[in-house]
Design an enzyme around this catalytic site. Structure first.
Site, PDB file in Angstrom:
ATOM      1  N   MET A   1       0.848  -1.192   0.000  1.00  0.00           N
ATOM      2  CA  MET A   1       0.000   0.000   0.000  1.00  0.00           C
ATOM      3  C   MET A   1       0.886   1.246   0.000  1.00  0.00           C
ATOM      4  SD  MET A   1      -2.771  -1.167   2.900  1.00  0.00           S
ATOM      5  CE  MET A   1      -1.516  -1.847   3.976  1.00  0.00           C
TER       6      MET A   1
ATOM      7  N   VAL B   1       2.339  -5.149   8.065  1.00  0.00           N
ATOM      8  CA  VAL B   1       3.759  -4.783   8.128  1.00  0.00           C
ATOM      9  C   VAL B   1       3.894  -3.271   7.993  1.00  0.00           C
ATOM     10  CG1 VAL B   1       6.047  -5.141   7.125  1.00  0.00           C
ATOM     11  CG2 VAL B   1       4.360  -6.995   7.067  1.00  0.00           C
TER      12      VAL B   1
ATOM     13  N   GLY C   1       1.529   4.303   4.539  1.00  0.00           N
ATOM     14  CA  GLY C   1       2.399   3.477   3.702  1.00  0.00           C
ATOM     15  C   GLY C   1       2.808   2.185   4.370  1.00  0.00           C
ATOM     16  N   SER C   2       2.486   1.052   3.779  1.00  0.00           N
ATOM     17  CA  SER C   2       2.700  -0.209   4.475  1.00  0.00           C
ATOM     18  C   SER C   2       2.435  -1.392   3.552  1.00  0.00           C
ATOM     19  CB  SER C   2       1.776  -0.267   5.695  1.00  0.00           C
ATOM     20  OG  SER C   2       0.475   0.149   5.332  1.00  0.00           O
ATOM     21  N   ARG C   3       2.235  -2.572   4.159  1.00  0.00           N
ATOM     22  CA  ARG C   3       2.036  -3.783   3.389  1.00  0.00           C
ATOM     23  C   ARG C   3       1.324  -4.833   4.246  1.00  0.00           C
ATOM     24  NH1 ARG C   3       7.579  -6.860   1.561  1.00  0.00           N
ATOM     25  NH2 ARG C   3       6.851  -9.008   1.657  1.00  0.00           N
TER      26      ARG C   3
END
Length: 232
Positions: A102, A159, A189-191
């Site tokens: 993301m 994450v 901002g991440s995953r």
């Protein structure tokens, strides 16, 4: 379509977790605008972006226990075998991992990929590397869930990324989840990584755009029946 319907479809709701940030951006805009008026317009843009970041659109989720649905909006950044994080208790045998990255313009509400019971919640502090890097799965701050399903345990790991500094998880141990149900959020901002049971067949590829609560990541289906869907 009426004007009210048009406005309702255009104006996506902001999740309640985002309102303090939107308010802070708005106050900051007023202050910097008072100090130097040209900065007021920059502040307006940043405030609008903040509201956009925390948007919480409705999604139509397939109702089918044979499907695994994307837990996040973004780009599929990895599909392949990987050992799940040790804190999930899923063993040291590699499982199929699907990662969805993301960026700061993606919807950051995370949704349950399957229906099932939450049997594990495990938070692990760590670094804040770029979430698009493969090593972010093992080195970054993360929060993992194990969801027990009819097809076996499935891991979901939030994450943190390069600019992410807070992982939110709203579910509790032994809580029942429905596919597409909101379970958390990662700020800025991440995953999200999925660790799939052996019987699952992936249906996405690296570079594909995924939509949380709608895109089919994998399935256990032996037929081509069309699943039902629901709006949430």
């Amino acid at each position: 379509m009426s004007l009210a319907d048009t406005i309702r479809k255009t104006m996506v709701p902001v999740h309640r977790e985002g309102w303090p940030f939107v308010a802070a951006f708005a106050v900051g805009t007023i202050i910097i605008g008072w100090l130097w008026s040209p900065l007021f317009y920059l502040g307006l843009v940043l405030t609008a972006w903040c509201a956009y970041f925390f948007r919480d659109p409705q999604r139509v989720t397939p109702v089918d226990d044979a499907l695994v649905i994307s837990p996040a909006d973004g780009i599929v950044s990895a599909v392949g075998p990987a050992v799940p994080p040790v804190e999930l208790g899923l063993g040291d045998t590699p499982m199929t991992r699907v990662s969805v990255f993301m960026n700061v313009f993606s919807v950051h509400i995370n949704r349950a990929p399957v229906r099932g019971k939450v049997t594990t919640i495990a938070y692990r502090p760590g670094k804040f590397l770029n979430a698009d890097l493969d090593k972010a799965s093992t080195e970054n701050e993360r929060n993992g869930l194990v969801i027990e399903t009819a097809h076996g345990p499935l891991g979901v790991v939030q994450v943190a990324g390069l600019v992410a500094r807070r992982i939110l998880c709203w579910v509790k141990h032994d809580e029942d989840l429905s596919a597409g149900e909101r379970f958390g959020l990662i700020r800025f901002g991440s995953r999200v990584d999925l660790y799939l049971p052996a019987a699952a067949t992936t249906r996405v590829f690296v570079g594909q755009t995924a939509i949380a609560g709608e895109t089919v990541i994998a399935d256990y289906r032996d037929d081509t029946e069309t699943p039902l869907s629901r709006t949430s």
